[in-house]
Design a protein around this motif. Structure first.
Motif, PDB file in Angstrom:
ATOM      1  N   ILE A 182       0.838  -1.194   0.000  1.00 12.10           N
ATOM      2  CA  ILE A 182       0.000   0.000   0.000  1.00 12.10           C
ATOM      3  C   ILE A 182       0.876   1.248   0.000  1.00 12.10           C
ATOM      4  O   ILE A 182       1.739   1.415   0.866  1.00 12.10           O
ATOM      5  CB  ILE A 182      -0.943   0.041   1.231  1.00 12.10           C
ATOM      6  N   HIS A 183       0.627   2.123  -0.951  1.00 15.25           N
ATOM      7  CA  HIS A 183       1.317   3.408  -1.044  1.00 15.25           C
ATOM      8  C   HIS A 183       0.302   4.527  -0.838  1.00 15.25           C
ATOM      9  O   HIS A 183      -0.852   4.406  -1.254  1.00 15.25           O
ATOM     10  CB  HIS A 183       1.972   3.581  -2.413  1.00 15.25           C
ATOM     11  N   TYR A 184       0.740   5.600  -0.207  1.00 16.69           N
ATOM     12  CA  TYR A 184      -0.120   6.772  -0.030  1.00 16.69           C
ATOM     13  C   TYR A 184       0.603   7.977  -0.615  1.00 16.69           C
ATOM     14  O   TYR A 184       1.740   8.270  -0.245  1.00 16.69           O
ATOM     15  CB  TYR A 184      -0.422   7.022   1.448  1.00 16.69           C
ATOM     16  N   ILE A 185      -0.051   8.669  -1.530  1.00 19.15           N
ATOM     17  CA  ILE A 185       0.523   9.874  -2.123  1.00 19.15           C
ATOM     18  C   ILE A 185      -0.243  11.082  -1.582  1.00 19.15           C
ATOM     19  O   ILE A 185      -1.464  11.175  -1.725  1.00 19.15           O
ATOM     20  CB  ILE A 185       0.453   9.846  -3.656  1.00 19.15           C
ATOM     21  N   GLY A 186       0.495  11.983  -0.955  1.00 17.39           N
ATOM     22  CA  GLY A 186      -0.133  13.168  -0.380  1.00 17.39           C
ATOM     23  C   GLY A 186       0.857  14.301  -0.293  1.00 17.39           C
ATOM     24  O   GLY A 186       1.956  14.259  -0.863  1.00 17.39           O
ATOM     25  N   SER A 187       0.489  15.315   0.443  1.00 15.29           N
ATOM     26  CA  SER A 187       1.359  16.471   0.665  1.00 15.29           C
ATOM     27  C   SER A 187       2.052  16.302   2.007  1.00 15.29           C
ATOM     28  O   SER A 187       2.012  15.236   2.616  1.00 15.29           O
ATOM     29  CB  SER A 187       0.520  17.757   0.653  1.00 15.29           C
ATOM     30  N   GLY A 188       2.661  17.368   2.471  1.00 20.68           N
ATOM     31  CA  GLY A 188       3.275  17.326   3.792  1.00 20.68           C
ATOM     32  C   GLY A 188       2.300  17.690   4.886  1.00 20.68           C
ATOM     33  O   GLY A 188       2.698  17.959   6.019  1.00 20.68           O
ATOM     34  N   GLY A 189       0.994  17.692   4.589  1.00 24.66           N
ATOM     35  CA  GLY A 189      -0.028  18.109   5.533  1.00 24.66           C
ATOM     36  C   GLY A 189      -0.494  17.002   6.450  1.00 24.66           C
ATOM     37  O   GLY A 189       0.247  16.056   6.753  1.00 24.66           O
ATOM     38  N   MET A 190      -1.761  17.080   6.869  1.00 21.24           N
ATOM     39  CA  MET A 190      -2.274  16.168   7.891  1.00 21.24           C
ATOM     40  C   MET A 190      -2.292  14.726   7.437  1.00 21.24           C
ATOM     41  O   MET A 190      -2.201  13.809   8.251  1.00 21.24           O
ATOM     42  CB  MET A 190      -3.668  16.600   8.329  1.00 21.24           C
ATOM     43  N   GLU A 191      -2.404  14.488   6.111  1.00 19.69           N
ATOM     44  CA  GLU A 191      -2.424  13.099   5.666  1.00 19.69           C
ATOM     45  C   GLU A 191      -1.108  12.390   5.970  1.00 19.69           C
ATOM     46  O   GLU A 191      -1.089  11.194   6.261  1.00 19.69           O
ATOM     47  CB  GLU A 191      -2.766  13.001   4.175  1.00 19.69           C
ATOM     48  N   LYS A 192      -0.001  13.136   5.937  1.00 20.69           N
ATOM     49  CA  LYS A 192       1.285  12.538   6.276  1.00 20.69           C
ATOM     50  C   LYS A 192       1.324  12.132   7.737  1.00 20.69           C
ATOM     51  O   LYS A 192       1.803  11.044   8.100  1.00 20.69           O
ATOM     52  CB  LYS A 192       2.415  13.521   5.975  1.00 20.69           C
ATOM     53  N   LYS A 193       0.776  12.975   8.602  1.00 17.83           N
ATOM     54  CA  LYS A 193       0.739  12.684  10.033  1.00 17.83           C
ATOM     55  C   LYS A 193      -0.225  11.537  10.343  1.00 17.83           C
ATOM     56  O   LYS A 193       0.089  10.617  11.103  1.00 17.83           O
ATOM     57  CB  LYS A 193       0.338  13.934  10.808  1.00 17.83           C
ATOM     58  N   LEU A 194      -1.405  11.576   9.733  1.00 17.38           N
ATOM     59  CA  LEU A 194      -2.433  10.592  10.046  1.00 17.38           C
ATOM     60  C   LEU A 194      -2.076   9.190   9.549  1.00 17.38           C
ATOM     61  O   LEU A 194      -2.512   8.198  10.126  1.00 17.38           O
ATOM     62  CB  LEU A 194      -3.771  11.022   9.438  1.00 17.38           C
ATOM     63  N   THR A 195      -1.306   9.103   8.477  1.00 16.55           N
ATOM     64  CA  THR A 195      -0.929   7.787   7.950  1.00 16.55           C
ATOM     65  C   THR A 195       0.356   7.253   8.572  1.00 16.55           C
ATOM     66  O   THR A 195       0.775   6.143   8.256  1.00 16.55           O
ATOM     67  CB  THR A 195      -0.740   7.846   6.419  1.00 16.55           C
ATOM     68  N   GLY A 196       0.950   8.013   9.468  1.00 16.17           N
ATOM     69  CA  GLY A 196       2.268   7.676   9.997  1.00 16.17           C
ATOM     70  C   GLY A 196       2.364   6.331  10.681  1.00 16.17           C
ATOM     71  O   GLY A 196       3.416   5.681  10.659  1.00 16.17           O
ATOM     72  N   ARG A 197       1.273   5.861  11.301  1.00 20.78           N
ATOM     73  CA  ARG A 197       1.316   4.601  12.057  1.00 20.78           C
ATOM     74  C   ARG A 197       0.630   3.441  11.337  1.00 20.78           C
ATOM     75  O   ARG A 197       0.366   2.411  11.949  1.00 20.78           O
ATOM     76  CB  ARG A 197       0.654   4.808  13.424  1.00 20.78           C
ATOM     77  N   THR A 198       0.332   3.623  10.069  1.00 19.71           N
ATOM     78  CA  THR A 198      -0.430   2.596   9.355  1.00 19.71           C
ATOM     79  C   THR A 198       0.443   1.577   8.634  1.00 19.71           C
ATOM     80  O   THR A 198      -0.054   0.551   8.195  1.00 19.71           O
ATOM     81  CB  THR A 198      -1.355   3.252   8.324  1.00 19.71           C
ATOM     82  N   GLY A 199       1.714   1.880   8.473  1.00 17.06           N
ATOM     83  CA  GLY A 199       2.593   0.958   7.757  1.00 17.06           C
ATOM     84  C   GLY A 199       2.595   1.142   6.254  1.00 17.06           C
ATOM     85  O   GLY A 199       3.262   0.383   5.535  1.00 17.06           O
ATOM     86  N   VAL A 200       1.873   2.154   5.747  1.00 19.00           N
ATOM     87  CA  VAL A 200       1.880   2.395   4.311  1.00 19.00           C
ATOM     88  C   VAL A 200       3.181   3.095   3.912  1.00 19.00           C
ATOM     89  O   VAL A 200       3.863   3.695   4.742  1.00 19.00           O
ATOM     90  CB  VAL A 200       0.672   3.247   3.873  1.00 19.00           C
ATOM     91  N   ILE A 201       3.500   2.998   2.644  1.00 16.94           N
ATOM     92  CA  ILE A 201       4.673   3.688   2.106  1.00 16.94           C
ATOM     93  C   ILE A 201       4.209   5.066   1.641  1.00 16.94           C
ATOM     94  O   ILE A 201       3.367   5.179   0.742  1.00 16.94           O
ATOM     95  CB  ILE A 201       5.281   2.900   0.937  1.00 16.94           C
ATOM     96  N   TYR A 202       4.743   6.106   2.261  1.00 19.18           N
ATOM     97  CA  TYR A 202       4.243   7.461   2.004  1.00 19.18           C
ATOM     98  C   TYR A 202       5.117   8.187   0.987  1.00 19.18           C
ATOM     99  O   TYR A 202       6.351   8.136   1.041  1.00 19.18           O
ATOM    100  CB  TYR A 202       4.196   8.270   3.300  1.00 19.18           C
ATOM    101  N   HIS A 203       4.462   8.882   0.060  1.00 23.27           N
ATOM    102  CA  HIS A 203       5.154   9.681  -0.955  1.00 23.27           C
ATOM    103  C   HIS A 203       4.595  11.100  -0.897  1.00 23.27           C
ATOM    104  O   HIS A 203       3.379  11.306  -0.969  1.00 23.27           O
ATOM    105  CB  HIS A 203       4.919   9.109  -2.356  1.00 23.27           C
ATOM    106  N   GLU A 204       5.477  12.059  -0.788  1.00 23.91           N
ATOM    107  CA  GLU A 204       5.053  13.459  -0.700  1.00 23.91           C
ATOM    108  C   GLU A 204       5.285  14.162  -2.027  1.00 23.91           C
ATOM    109  O   GLU A 204       6.369  14.076  -2.616  1.00 23.91           O
ATOM    110  CB  GLU A 204       5.828  14.171   0.405  1.00 23.91           C
ATOM    111  N   ILE A 205       4.264  14.851  -2.507  1.00 23.62           N
ATOM    112  CA  ILE A 205       4.388  15.632  -3.730  1.00 23.62           C
ATOM    113  C   ILE A 205       3.907  17.061  -3.459  1.00 23.62           C
ATOM    114  O   ILE A 205       3.131  17.283  -2.536  1.00 23.62           O
ATOM    115  CB  ILE A 205       3.570  15.028  -4.899  1.00 23.62           C
ATOM    116  N   PRO A 206       4.360  18.030  -4.256  1.00 26.80           N
ATOM    117  CA  PRO A 206       3.838  19.394  -4.085  1.00 26.80           C
ATOM    118  C   PRO A 206       2.390  19.451  -4.553  1.00 26.80           C
ATOM    119  O   PRO A 206       1.991  18.734  -5.483  1.00 26.80           O
ATOM    120  CB  PRO A 206       4.744  20.228  -4.990  1.00 26.80           C
ATOM    121  N   CYS A 207       1.586  20.244  -3.899  1.00 28.14           N
ATOM    122  CA  CYS A 207       0.166  20.364  -4.239  1.00 28.14           C
ATOM    123  C   CYS A 207      -0.222  21.838  -4.281  1.00 28.14           C
ATOM    124  O   CYS A 207       0.382  22.659  -3.597  1.00 28.14           O
ATOM    125  CB  CYS A 207      -0.699  19.627  -3.219  1.00 28.14           C
ATOM    126  N   VAL A 208      -1.225  22.125  -5.051  1.00 24.47           N
ATOM    127  CA  VAL A 208      -1.731  23.489  -5.142  1.00 24.47           C
ATOM    128  C   VAL A 208      -3.210  23.475  -4.768  1.00 24.47           C
ATOM    129  O   VAL A 208      -3.968  22.617  -5.214  1.00 24.47           O
ATOM    130  CB  VAL A 208      -1.527  24.071  -6.556  1.00 24.47           C
TER     131      VAL A 208
END
Length: 356
Positions: free
Chosen positions: A30-56
């Motif tokens: 499972i991969h999660y693509i998001g910004s550096g916002g709350m989704e990064k914090k909320l997914t931190g303990r789920t074990g998913v592989i997180y990818h941060e991209i710039p968003c507008v």
């Protein structure tokens, strides 16, 4: 093992449904693509592989900064394409929000894209992504589109197994009185906090009251049976404890309350503070006799006590009507369809049973 990409963010309402799905997608990458916002914090303990991209952020009102949005979005889409080339996903599931738009637009041609729309009317990101998707799952049955399929909302499974005795101990409640749980800790909810505080003494003659204020807003109260908390880390326990809930009109919250059969007084955000989606959500469930609605405004405090008492008086009929709803908890169905798409099964939109 399949590679599944989840995306969505900007508000917790676009992230928490994704978190609800993760336990049902086990055995896959499972991969999660998001910004550096709350989704990064909320997914931190789920074990998913997180990818941060710039968003507008998508701007609805015309201003000078609006003209820069397409150019910024092009850069975000380019970054999303790089990440997707690296992952090589088998399926992409988007919960919406401005964070998800670059991922949806960057979708490789042969990779299935599934959208989910929580509200009665699609948000801008989902409208812009609609041409790219294979199917759009919806919480409500009122979205008219050939690609729309009503499934209900993804709901966290921990909400069903709350320990009400643990919550009562944390609050110092005896368990002998009914409990009113009021959420005043989200965008524009200061009015709920003020109304509950102004009515605290009167409410506590009959109920034990918990007011959720949001970070940094909780106060100490000298009123017996009145507790303020900034947030609820074990929210399932507090839902189990609550006999009546006062809530905003966010779709995720309302579907959770319908699934748990909680008599609810809904105070939706007025149009202007929001795009009007909460008013639509509240009107939908009110029409079906599942909730009672109290308008936000200058008379909120004056009318709160009588509105809460009305919910208590009508709780039996409210719960009966909740039981008649179809397509409330869509977690398993959505997860099943994501896994099917990842395994190459073709999309065939299932018949759209309407809520009763």
């Amino acid at each position: 093992m399949k590679k599944i990409v989840l995306t969505g963010g900007g508000t917790a309402g676009h992230v928490i449904p994704n978190l609800a799905l993760i336990p049902y997608l086990g055995g896959n990458e499972i991969h999660y693509i998001g910004s550096g916002g709350m989704e990064k914090k909320l997914t931190g303990r789920t074990g998913v592989i997180y990818h941060e991209i710039p968003c507008v952020k998508l701007v609805r009102k015309l201003s000078f900064s609006t003209f820069a949005v397409p150019f910024k979005l092009m850069k975000c889409v380019s970054e999303a394409k790089k990440v997707l080339r690296e992952i090589k996903p088998d399926v992409i599931f988007s919960k919406g929000g401005y964070v998800s738009l670059p991922v949806s637009l960057a979708k490789p041609k042969k990779v299935p894209l599934i959208l989910h729309e929580s509200d009665c009317t699609p948000w801008l990101a989902n409208r812009l992504s609609g041409g790219k998707c294979d199917v759009m799952f919806t919480s409500f049955d009122c979205i008219k589109s050939k690609k729309a399929e009503c499934t209900g909302s993804p709901i966290r499974r921990e909400l069903y197994c709350g320990d009400k005795y643990a919550a009562a101990r944390e609050c110092g409640f005896s368990g002998k009185r009914k409990v009113l749980l009021a959420f005043g800790g989200s965008l524009g909810a200061r009015s709920i906090c003020e109304a509950v505080r102004e009515n605290a003494a009167a409410l506590c003659r009959k109920y034990d009251v918990i007011l959720v204020t949001g970070a940094g807003n909780a106060r100490k109260s000298g009123i017996p049976g009145f507790v303020e908390k900034e947030f609820l880390p074990d929210i399932g326990n507090y839902f189990a404890l609550a006999d009546i809930v006062v809530s905003r009109g966010g779709s995720n919250s309302l579907f959770e309350l319908m699934a748990l059969r909680k008599p609810t007084l809904c105070i939706p955000l007025p149009k202007g503070i929001s795009r009007g989606d909460q008013l639509d959500n509240a009107a939908y469930f009110s029409k079906k006799g599942c909730i009672e609605v109290l308008p936000d405004g200058e008379y909120l405090s004056d009318n709160l006590l009588s509105a809460v008492e009305s919910v208590e008086q009508n709780q039996k009929s409210l719960c009966t009507n909740m039981q008649k709803l179809k397509n409330v908890d869509g977690t398993r169905q959505i997860a099943r369809r994501i896994l099917a798409a990842a395994n190459g099964e073709p999309f065939i939109c299932e018949p759209r049973p309407r809520n009763l």
